[in-house]
Design an enzyme around this catalytic site. Structure first.
Site, PDB file in Angstrom:
ATOM      1  N   HIS A  12       0.817  -1.216   0.000  1.00 29.81           N
ATOM      2  CA  HIS A  12       0.000   0.000   0.000  1.00 29.81           C
ATOM      3  C   HIS A  12       0.851   1.265   0.000  1.00 29.81           C
ATOM      4  O   HIS A  12       0.515   2.237  -0.665  1.00 29.81           O
ATOM      5  CB  HIS A  12      -0.954   0.005   1.201  1.00 29.81           C
ATOM      6  CG  HIS A  12      -0.260  -0.183   2.510  1.00 29.81           C
ATOM      7  ND1 HIS A  12       0.170  -1.425   2.938  1.00 29.81           N
ATOM      8  CD2 HIS A  12       0.112   0.696   3.475  1.00 29.81           C
ATOM      9  CE1 HIS A  12       0.760  -1.296   4.112  1.00 29.81           C
ATOM     10  NE2 HIS A  12       0.745  -0.013   4.463  1.00 29.81           N
ATOM     11  N   HIS A 101      27.866  -4.274 -10.931  1.00 27.22           N
ATOM     12  CA  HIS A 101      28.673  -5.139 -10.073  1.00 27.22           C
ATOM     13  C   HIS A 101      27.922  -6.336  -9.511  1.00 27.22           C
ATOM     14  O   HIS A 101      28.548  -7.363  -9.220  1.00 27.22           O
ATOM     15  CB  HIS A 101      29.246  -4.339  -8.905  1.00 27.22           C
ATOM     16  CG  HIS A 101      30.249  -3.314  -9.327  1.00 27.22           C
ATOM     17  ND1 HIS A 101      30.989  -2.607  -8.418  1.00 27.22           N
ATOM     18  CD2 HIS A 101      30.639  -2.883 -10.550  1.00 27.22           C
ATOM     19  CE1 HIS A 101      31.800  -1.769  -9.067  1.00 27.22           C
ATOM     20  NE2 HIS A 101      31.590  -1.919 -10.359  1.00 27.22           N
ATOM     21  N   ARG A 135      35.236 -10.194 -12.929  1.00 28.48           N
ATOM     22  CA  ARG A 135      35.405 -10.600 -11.532  1.00 28.48           C
ATOM     23  C   ARG A 135      34.079 -10.578 -10.773  1.00 28.48           C
ATOM     24  O   ARG A 135      33.897 -11.322  -9.808  1.00 28.48           O
ATOM     25  CB  ARG A 135      36.432  -9.710 -10.826  1.00 28.48           C
ATOM     26  CG  ARG A 135      35.982  -8.280 -10.587  1.00 28.48           C
ATOM     27  CD  ARG A 135      37.104  -7.410 -10.021  1.00 28.48           C
ATOM     28  NE  ARG A 135      36.651  -6.111  -9.629  1.00 28.48           N
ATOM     29  CZ  ARG A 135      36.430  -5.093 -10.452  1.00 28.48           C
ATOM     30  NH1 ARG A 135      36.613  -5.235 -11.746  1.00 28.48           N
ATOM     31  NH2 ARG A 135      36.028  -3.925  -9.980  1.00 28.48           N
TER      32      ARG A 135
END
Length: 146
Positions: A12, A101, A135
């Site tokens: 809500h 990331h 990475r």
């Protein structure tokens, strides 16, 4: 722009913002699937977060946007799903980094603590920022509980 389906949900407290985001996305050419709520009447965010998370997990929706008053409760619920990486963001920088990331797949907004104009800019940043991989991919692969 790649036409993708965006899952939406709120409680809500986030209803008005969800409706504004839905209109903004339609204008930008995105398809949306709205998992509710459908009014500003008091409700429980897990009732809407779980179906939203399932749609993103299954691939039925590529990304999602969710909101509740603080963003915390709905984010906690969404992140119970192994295939979901929900990120609570209140700035464009946070949204960009969550995508780059963390490959976040659901944006969570704190509806009571973000200006609607800022929220739309955060949404646009989230939807247009790609995942960097590299990475970061290795780290993402370590998130699920096995």
């Amino acid at each position: 722009m790649d036409k993708i389906n965006i899952a939406l949900c709120s409680d809500h407290a986030g209803f008005e913002l969800k409706e504004a985001i839905k209109a903004h996305l339609a204008e930008a050419g995105y398809d949306t699937t709205d998992f509710g709520t459908d009014s500003a009447e008091s409700c429980d965010y897990p009732d809407y977060a779980h179906p939203c998370a399932e749609a993103v997990e299954s691939g039925r929706c590529r990304l999602g946007i969710a909101m509740c008053g603080t963003g915390n409760g709905i984010a906690m619920t969404l992140n119970k799903h192994q295939g979901v990486r929900a990120a609570l963001c209140w700035s464009m920088d946070l949204a960009r980094l969550a995508r780059e990331h963390n490959d976040a797949n659901i944006l969570v907004l704190p509806a009571r603590f973000i200006d609607p104009t800022v929220a739309l800019a955060v949404v646009d940043t989230f939807l247009t920022t790609p995942f960097e991989g590299g990475r970061h991919k290795r780290r993402i692969e370590k998130i699920p509980v096995k």
